[in-house]
Design a protein around this motif. Structure first.
Motif, PDB file in Angstrom:
ATOM      1  N   LEU A 287       7.860  -6.943   9.271  1.00 46.67           N
ATOM      2  CA  LEU A 287       7.385  -5.752   8.576  1.00 46.67           C
ATOM      3  C   LEU A 287       6.108  -6.049   7.794  1.00 46.67           C
ATOM      4  N   ALA A 288       6.023  -7.236   7.208  1.00 47.86           N
ATOM      5  CA  ALA A 288       4.853  -7.593   6.410  1.00 47.86           C
ATOM      6  C   ALA A 288       3.578  -7.657   7.245  1.00 47.86           C
ATOM      7  N   ARG A 289       3.705  -7.867   8.559  1.00 53.63           N
ATOM      8  CA  ARG A 289       2.503  -7.902   9.393  1.00 53.63           C
ATOM      9  C   ARG A 289       1.751  -6.570   9.368  1.00 53.63           C
ATOM     10  N   VAL A 328       1.111 -12.068   2.513  1.00 56.39           N
ATOM     11  CA  VAL A 328      -0.066 -11.433   3.116  1.00 56.39           C
ATOM     12  C   VAL A 328      -0.906 -10.716   2.063  1.00 56.39           C
ATOM     13  N   GLY A 329      -0.615 -10.953   0.781  1.00 52.80           N
ATOM     14  CA  GLY A 329      -1.423 -10.393  -0.290  1.00 52.80           C
ATOM     15  C   GLY A 329      -1.235  -8.905  -0.514  1.00 52.80           C
ATOM     16  N   ALA A 330      -0.095  -8.370  -0.109  1.00 48.72           N
ATOM     17  CA  ALA A 330       0.151  -6.931  -0.231  1.00 48.72           C
ATOM     18  C   ALA A 330       1.246  -6.666  -1.259  1.00 48.72           C
ATOM     19  N   PRO A 331       1.266  -5.473  -1.847  1.00 49.40           N
ATOM     20  CA  PRO A 331       2.385  -5.109  -2.703  1.00 49.40           C
ATOM     21  C   PRO A 331       3.577  -4.679  -1.867  1.00 49.40           C
ATOM     22  N   GLN A 332       4.764  -4.785  -2.419  1.00 48.34           N
ATOM     23  CA  GLN A 332       5.951  -4.267  -1.751  1.00 48.34           C
ATOM     24  C   GLN A 332       6.071  -2.771  -2.022  1.00 48.34           C
ATOM     25  N   THR A 333       6.741  -2.059  -1.114  1.00 41.05           N
ATOM     26  CA  THR A 333       6.886  -0.605  -1.224  1.00 41.05           C
ATOM     27  C   THR A 333       8.370  -0.275  -1.171  1.00 41.05           C
ATOM     28  N   TRP A 334       8.916   0.193  -2.307  1.00 37.20           N
ATOM     29  CA  TRP A 334      10.348   0.380  -2.462  1.00 37.20           C
ATOM     30  C   TRP A 334      10.733   1.842  -2.273  1.00 37.20           C
ATOM     31  N   VAL A 335      11.917   2.074  -1.725  1.00 35.70           N
ATOM     32  CA  VAL A 335      12.392   3.434  -1.497  1.00 35.70           C
ATOM     33  C   VAL A 335      13.920   3.420  -1.422  1.00 35.70           C
ATOM     34  N   LEU A 336      14.547   4.482  -1.922  1.00 35.71           N
ATOM     35  CA  LEU A 336      16.003   4.594  -1.870  1.00 35.71           C
ATOM     36  C   LEU A 336      16.496   5.837  -1.136  1.00 35.71           C
TER      37      LEU A 336
END
Length: 558
Positions: A287-289, A328-336
């Motif tokens: 997913l991080a790609r 990869v230098g990205a922020p995580q994106t959270w969702v519920l």
């Protein structure tokens, strides 16, 4: 210890809280029982008061509505059901005036079968340029009577439908990973690639701030379209093990699109236009790609959404998510919650074995304990909004809306329900129109009292006018969490785990200016002593000065 990527880059999207509006269920201005763009515009002040940064609109494009607008017939116009292009322009202008950014849905994996391209393909010969925009194949078997391969639709049944030639004889088959009214594009075709560059620019020129990409992991299929492995198990195999998902070529599409949206950046301003992936991809590293520096900006962490409500699994999911994107230098994106899964105010009430349920909940299923579910949902949201990165909220979750689980068969509209003969009740339960005022027709959703799906009676008690200013209400909890998150800069912070018992999740986030917030969630039955410090927020009532089970507290250490 896990440190999230910390950056001084002012890019707004790295810690944004974005609110999803499902247009047909948000607010109905014209009284036909279906939400519309003017209805959204009329209630944007609710989002400002809530404290979010942006609004994401699910599809409002011209569509036969076989899949609630995810079957697009014209990507450059508004369906009359929702209004006009002028209504969209007014919505975007008002949102920007209020300081809200606007993200729109984009559906690139498939179109409607009523799209002019697909109608032209049906009228054309096999091998024609018109058919080359979609995935047509001859059938298997002696007379081509069998589907070209064994792929199954996400909505049930075969992923292939056979066409009929002009003379009435059976023709080729076309691929649809979803409903037969949603034929898949052929993304190896340069004409398809150029068409979507043009669609991106059309909406960017109208001032949108980004795109949520539907089925982002499905555009390219494995060459030769081989059969799907019979032994595939999502629990143990990477998504890319299947021939229709997560192929390397999709990343070239997103590098191309990143170049397009970057053309609209404004030097010296925090004006990035963003790309957000809906990609049901595992493991986290795959997913991080999608969010490498030259690709997309965000990708929803659905693994986190599906994590059981248990301390160990929650910690592991958060740790994996932060490590994968930090690499990869990205922020995580959270969702519920979102428009495709049961609302977490109901979903989290089930026991551990059913906690990851993402299929719809119907009247014949064990019913959720909505009191328990809401208590856990408030605790879970209190964890999510403290985490470094960006977060998405789904309309109505700030009101504590439960899933509508008792909808009768005759009102259901999700194609999943039809194609599985009711075995999967579908997603209608999370799409029921939201309430605005307890004492108005349709709880304020529509001036006529019409509602395209019936609203549970409990929705009236949860309407904003019953919660506004009420201490302890779910609406006020969300407002408090978002205000503290912003004040302390938690979305750009660094997370450090703390050792705690088996039934406790504990961490600190060091935010802007070095200020720390300690987050503690009690998953057990016995109350816990609260750490010393200033209580910034708590998801439910305390037991004296102790933290009860299924409750999360935010504390500024003393």
């Amino acid at each position: 210890m896990v440190d999230s990527t910390h950056t001084t880059t002012p890019a707004w999207w790295r810690d944004a809280v974005i609110y999803q509006v499902y247009p047909r269920s948000w607010a109905d201005a014209d009284g036909d029982g279906i939400g519309d763009l003017p209805g959204i515009t009329a209630h944007l002040d609710h989002l400002v008061a809530l404290g979010v940064d942006a609004v994401w609109l699910s599809p409002f494009y011209t569509s036969p509505q076989n899949d609630a607008g995810y079957d697009v017939a014209d990507y450059r116009d508004v369906d009359p059901l929702f209004g006009t292009l002028e209504d969209f322009d007014a919505l975007a202008a008002r949102a920007h005036e209020l300081g809200l950014r606007v993200i729109v849905d984009l559906v690139p994996n498939h179109s409607s079968d009523q799209h002019v391209w697909f109608q032209a393909a049906l009228a054309a010969e096999p091998g024609s340029a018109e058919r080359g925009r979609y995935i047509f194949r001859d059938g298997a078997g002696e007379n081509g009577d069998l589907p070209p391969n064994n792929w199954q639709s996400n909505f049930g049944g075969s992923a292939w439908t056979r066409t009929t030639n002009p003379d009435g004889t059976p023709g080729q088959w076309y691929l649809h990973l979803f409903d037969p009214s949603q034929p898949d594009f052929e993304w190896n075709n340069p004409e398809v690639q150029e068409e979507f560059r043009s669609i991106l620019r059309f909406w960017l020129d109208r001032g949108v701030d980004g795109f949520r990409i539907d089925v982002a992991h499905g555009l390219h299929k494995e060459e030769g379209l081989p059969d799907s492995p019979e032994d595939y198990d999502l629990a143990i195999h990477p998504t890319g093990h299947q021939p229709m998902w997560d192929k390397p070529a999709v990343h070239e599409v997103y590098r191309d699109w990143r170049r397009v949206v970057d053309e609209y950046r404004v030097e010296g301003q925090d004006a990035d236009r963003i790309l957000v992936a809906e990609a049901w991809v595992i493991p986290d590293e795959a997913l991080a790609r999608y969010v490498r520096p030259d690709e997309l900006h965000q990708s929803f962490n659905f693994g986190y959404l599906m994590t059981p409500w248990r301390a160990r699994e929650q910690r592991e999911a958060i740790t994996r998510g932060l490590e994968a994107t930090a690499a990869v230098g990205a922020p995580q994106t959270w969702v519920l919650s979102n428009h495709d899964v049961p609302r977490h105010a109901s979903r989290l009430s089930y026991d551990i074995e059913r906690a990851t349920r993402v299929l719809g909940i119907g009247p014949d299923h064990p019913q959720p304990d909505n009191e328990l579910g809401l208590r856990r949902a408030r605790a879970a949201t209190s964890v999510m909004l403290a985490l470094p990165g960006s977060a998405y909220l789904y309309q109505g979750e700030e009101l504590g809306l439960p899933e509508a689980t008792t909808l009768p068969p005759e009102v259901r509209q999700d194609p999943t329900f039809v194609r599985t003969n009711g075995e999967d009740v579908g997603r209608d339960g999370c799409r029921v129109p939201v309430p605005w005022h307890a004492d108005q027709p349709a709880f304020g959703f529509s001036p006529t009292g019409k509602s395209w799906l019936p609203q549970p009676e409990v929705y009236g008690d949860l309407a904003p006018n019953r919660q506004d200013g009420v201490a302890g209400s779910t609406l006020e909890l969300y407002r408090r969490l978002l205000a503290v998150r912003r004040k302390y800069g938690l979305g750009r912070g660094e997370l450090h785990w703390q050792e705690a018992g088996d039934d406790v999740l504990a961490f600190t986030v060091t935010g802007s200016g070095g200020r720390r917030v300690q987050v503690v969630t009690n998953f057990g039955a016995a109350p816990l002593d609260l750490p010393h410090g200033e209580l910034l927020s708590v998801s439910g009532p305390l037991d004296g000065h102790r933290l009860p089970g299924d409750t999360t507290a935010w504390i500024a250490p003393g």
